[in-house]
Scaffold this motif. Structure first.
Motif, PDB file in Angstrom:
ATOM      1  N   THR A 132       0.853  -1.189   0.000  1.00  0.00           N
ATOM      2  CA  THR A 132       0.000   0.000   0.000  1.00  0.00           C
ATOM      3  C   THR A 132       0.887   1.235   0.000  1.00  0.00           C
ATOM      4  OG1 THR A 132      -0.168  -0.029   2.426  1.00  0.00           O
ATOM      5  CG2 THR A 132      -1.873  -1.188   1.178  1.00  0.00           C
ATOM      6  N   GLY A 206      -3.441   1.194  -1.906  1.00  0.00           N
ATOM      7  CA  GLY A 206      -3.375   2.576  -1.463  1.00  0.00           C
ATOM      8  C   GLY A 206      -4.067   3.482  -2.464  1.00  0.00           C
ATOM      9  N   GLY A 207      -4.057   4.777  -2.192  1.00  0.00           N
ATOM     10  CA  GLY A 207      -4.757   5.721  -3.055  1.00  0.00           C
ATOM     11  C   GLY A 207      -4.288   5.700  -4.499  1.00  0.00           C
ATOM     12  N   ASN A 233      -8.610   1.972  -2.459  1.00  0.00           N
ATOM     13  CA  ASN A 233      -8.335   2.526  -1.134  1.00  0.00           C
ATOM     14  C   ASN A 233      -9.382   2.149  -0.088  1.00  0.00           C
ATOM     15  OD1 ASN A 233      -6.339   3.880   0.244  1.00  0.00           O
ATOM     16  ND2 ASN A 233      -7.289   5.884   0.061  1.00  0.00           N
TER      17      ASN A 233
END
Length: 248
Positions: A132, A206-207, A233
């Motif tokens: 992430t 993750g984003g 996310n």
């Protein structure tokens, strides 16, 4: 069945009820900014605000950006206040939330649990590593579906620094890097992790997973398959709820 999941990050605290049959959010997530300094009390207030937003009164699963042992004890705190170390987060958050059952899990482990059950790692055997990319770099390592908890591979040394100090998405933003430049750093990091673990699959979460089309094609020379997280996310929220449903 629904359980509430909260994902504590270096920049935001977000949560929602999770439909565990579908492995997806049952409602639109609610987010507050992570306080600075991110002390145990101030973060607990943020978690309470997120949970109270939904009027939730049942069990809650919470992710934490650091090593968590026994579903409760915080052992490291890289991107939040050091006052978290040796805090019993289950007691702290349970008290703040009015005595509901709380389970705490490493944030990347939670994302990995969700991705292997409902996302890009579903049905995959061998070694799968979920990474992430956010304020730091979190990792979840699985062998034939079994989690090796709290691996914290973002703190591997790369060119004399913690890897997350060179290749997190925060570093990209702070230094206004192009996607190609940042992808080259991620590639170096993946090569280092691959040398150590020889995984069959890397899942990039993750984003930044929402923007995988901007950087994944720049990553070359990695033998393992490299794919974006399917839950993106939301994976941490879903994984936290899954862990809470299983009692920690």
């Amino acid at each position: 069945m629904q359980i509430f999941g909260v994902d504590i990050g270096g920049s935001g605290i977000k949560g929602a009820p999770v439909d565990l049959d579908r492995g997806d959010l049952a409602d639109e997530r609610y987010k507050v900014l992570t306080p600075h300094p991110a002390t145990p009390d101030s973060v607990a207030d943020g978690v309470k605000e997120v949970v109270d937003h939904f009027g939730w009164s049942g069990p809650v699963g919470v992710t934490f950006p650091g090593v968590v042992t026994g579903g409760a004890m915080i052992r490291t705190a890289a991107n939040v206040d050091k006052g978290w170390i040796d805090t019993d987060a289950r007691v702290l958050l349970g008290d703040r939330l009015g005595g509901v059952p709380v389970t705490v899990v490493n944030d990347a482990d939670a994302a990995g649990i969700a991705e292997l059950a409902f996302g890009a790692g579903r049905g995959r055997k061998g070694t799968v590593i979920v990474l992430t990319f956010g304020t730091g770099i979190g990792s979840a390592v699985f062998t034939d579906g079994v989690l090796v908890p709290n691996t914290e591979l973002g703190h591997l040394e790369l060119h004399g620094h913690d890897a997350e100090k060179r290749a997190s998405s925060k570093v990209k933003e702070d230094h206004d890097m192009s996607w190609e430049h940042w992808a080259h750093r991620v590639q170096q990091y993946l090569a280092h992790v691959e040398m150590l673990f020889s995984p069959e699959l890397f899942v990039i979460g993750g984003g930044v997973s929402r923007k995988a089309h901007k950087f994944l094609h720049h990553i070359e020379g990695i033998k393992a398959e490299v794919v974006p997280a399917e839950l993106q996310n939301n994976a941490g929220i879903v994984g936290a709820a899954m862990r809470a449903a299983n009692g920690g």
